[in-house]
Design a protein around this motif. Structure first.
Motif, PDB file in Angstrom:
ATOM      1  N   ASP A 294      -4.508  12.777  -8.642  1.00 33.00           N
ATOM      2  CA  ASP A 294      -4.131  13.350  -7.347  1.00 33.00           C
ATOM      3  C   ASP A 294      -3.174  14.510  -7.602  1.00 33.00           C
ATOM      4  O   ASP A 294      -2.020  14.302  -7.979  1.00 33.00           O
ATOM      5  N   ALA A 295      -3.644  15.719  -7.403  1.00 31.30           N
ATOM      6  CA  ALA A 295      -2.832  16.904  -7.696  1.00 31.30           C
ATOM      7  C   ALA A 295      -1.584  16.994  -6.832  1.00 31.30           C
ATOM      8  O   ALA A 295      -0.638  17.712  -7.169  1.00 31.30           O
ATOM      9  N   SER A 296      -1.550  16.258  -5.710  1.00 31.08           N
ATOM     10  CA  SER A 296      -0.397  16.321  -4.805  1.00 31.08           C
ATOM     11  C   SER A 296       0.716  15.336  -5.181  1.00 31.08           C
ATOM     12  O   SER A 296       1.776  15.348  -4.545  1.00 31.08           O
ATOM     13  N   CYS A 297       0.491  14.498  -6.183  1.00 28.14           N
ATOM     14  CA  CYS A 297       1.525  13.526  -6.555  1.00 28.14           C
ATOM     15  C   CYS A 297       2.733  14.250  -7.150  1.00 28.14           C
ATOM     16  O   CYS A 297       2.656  15.400  -7.583  1.00 28.14           O
ATOM     17  N   LYS A 298       3.868  13.559  -7.165  1.00 23.59           N
ATOM     18  CA  LYS A 298       5.111  14.133  -7.678  1.00 23.59           C
ATOM     19  C   LYS A 298       5.361  13.580  -9.085  1.00 23.59           C
ATOM     20  O   LYS A 298       5.415  12.366  -9.275  1.00 23.59           O
ATOM     21  N   THR A 299       5.499  14.463 -10.057  1.00 23.20           N
ATOM     22  CA  THR A 299       5.684  14.033 -11.446  1.00 23.20           C
ATOM     23  C   THR A 299       7.012  14.541 -11.985  1.00 23.20           C
ATOM     24  O   THR A 299       7.351  15.721 -11.848  1.00 23.20           O
TER      25      THR A 299
ATOM     26  N   PRO B 234       0.824  -1.217   0.000  1.00 21.24           N
ATOM     27  CA  PRO B 234       0.000   0.000   0.000  1.00 21.24           C
ATOM     28  C   PRO B 234       0.853   1.260   0.000  1.00 21.24           C
ATOM     29  O   PRO B 234       1.932   1.308   0.597  1.00 21.24           O
ATOM     30  N   LEU B 235       0.382   2.293  -0.666  1.00 19.95           N
ATOM     31  CA  LEU B 235       1.055   3.581  -0.675  1.00 19.95           C
ATOM     32  C   LEU B 235       0.761   4.324   0.620  1.00 19.95           C
ATOM     33  O   LEU B 235      -0.370   4.322   1.106  1.00 19.95           O
ATOM     34  N   THR B 236       1.764   4.966   1.181  1.00 20.13           N
ATOM     35  CA  THR B 236       1.585   5.746   2.402  1.00 20.13           C
ATOM     36  C   THR B 236       1.700   7.243   2.139  1.00 20.13           C
ATOM     37  O   THR B 236       1.556   8.039   3.070  1.00 20.13           O
ATOM     38  N   GLN B 237       1.973   7.617   0.890  1.00 17.81           N
ATOM     39  CA  GLN B 237       2.093   9.018   0.518  1.00 17.81           C
ATOM     40  C   GLN B 237       1.727   9.150  -0.947  1.00 17.81           C
ATOM     41  O   GLN B 237       1.584   8.141  -1.649  1.00 17.81           O
ATOM     42  N   PRO B 238       1.544  10.389  -1.447  1.00 18.65           N
ATOM     43  CA  PRO B 238       1.181  10.555  -2.863  1.00 18.65           C
ATOM     44  C   PRO B 238       2.182   9.878  -3.786  1.00 18.65           C
ATOM     45  O   PRO B 238       3.387   9.822  -3.501  1.00 18.65           O
TER      46      PRO B 238
END
Length: 236
Positions: free
Chosen positions: A94-99, A69-73
């Motif tokens: 999810d706008a908070s993810c890091k791209t 499971p993911l615990t952060q974006p």
């Protein structure tokens, strides 16, 4: 400049590849000295909507299949990014993810507002290490262009977070292709056969071999997209 190429069919793992390898100056002319993303296939609104929907569906399926499971974006890296479709799908989810995006061409570097970091560099650039590790690394219609796909996937593996996925989609076969019945001549009408830009076309067997040689495992394979003209693979 090479004037003629042979399209060779290796039946051992059903790999189809160009011979000889395109010289570096031809590859530089294609990817660095030419615009690649002005064609209507990349700009037509209906086509753009279809691509966005497909990439969003792919990302949702990848994330739902995670064993850890993911615990952060989520953190996304798009290799050979171009218009960075997977990064766009991630931001829509999810706008908070890091791209992050990487490409050897600067053509789209300032055109993708959904990418937090767009690096114009080879995949070996150490700046990618500082941005990782990544939960999803996408090679969207990229692997068919690479002279050394094993080295590229090995590099992606080194940047992958625990439980992460290397997502690969690329041209597969002409529509209606049948092993043992169709001939190499069918490729002359295949719209995805771009000489010399497309260096090789993978089968499930050759993708398994690529994964094995790269220290990965082929976790998912589907080759019915666009009536068999494209495949989707997940490496982990």
């Amino acid at each position: 400049m090479v004037r003629q190429y042979n399209l060779t069919y290796c039946t051992c793992h059903a790999l189809i590849y160009l011979d000889p390898m395109p010289p570096n100056e031809d590859l530089e002319a294609i990817y660095i000295k030419s615009d690649q993303f002005t064609d209507p296939i990349y700009t037509d609104p209906a086509h753009v909507d279809a691509i966005n929907q497909y990439m969003s569906d792919c990302l949702k399926r990848i994330l739902s299949a995670r064993s850890i499971p993911l615990t952060q974006p989520i953190s996304i890296l798009e290799v050979g990014a171009g218009r960075a479709w997977m990064c766009r799908a991630a931001k829509r989810l999810d706008a908070s993810c890091k791209t992050s995006a990487q490409d050897v061409s600067a053509e789209m570097a300032n055109e993708c507002g959904w990418v937090d970091q767009y690096l114009v560099c080879p995949i070996t650039d150490a700046r990618l290490d500082s941005l990782g590790p990544f939960d999803v690394i996408s090679l969207t219609h990229v692997i068919e262009h690479l002279p050394d796909p094993v080295a590229a996937v090995q590099r992606c593996k080194s940047l992958l977070a625990k439980g992460g996925t290397i997502f690969v989609t690329a041209p597969h076969r002409p529509e209606g292709w049948q092993m043992g019945k169709s001939t190499i001549s069918d490729w002359q009408q295949y719209s995805y056969n771009h000489v010399p830009a497309h260096i090789q076309y993978f089968s499930k067997e050759s993708m398994e071999k690529l994964a094995e040689r790269s220290g990965c495992k082929l976790c998912y394979w589907a080759d019915r997209h666009e009536n068999g003209q494209a495949f989707e693979a997940w490496l982990g």
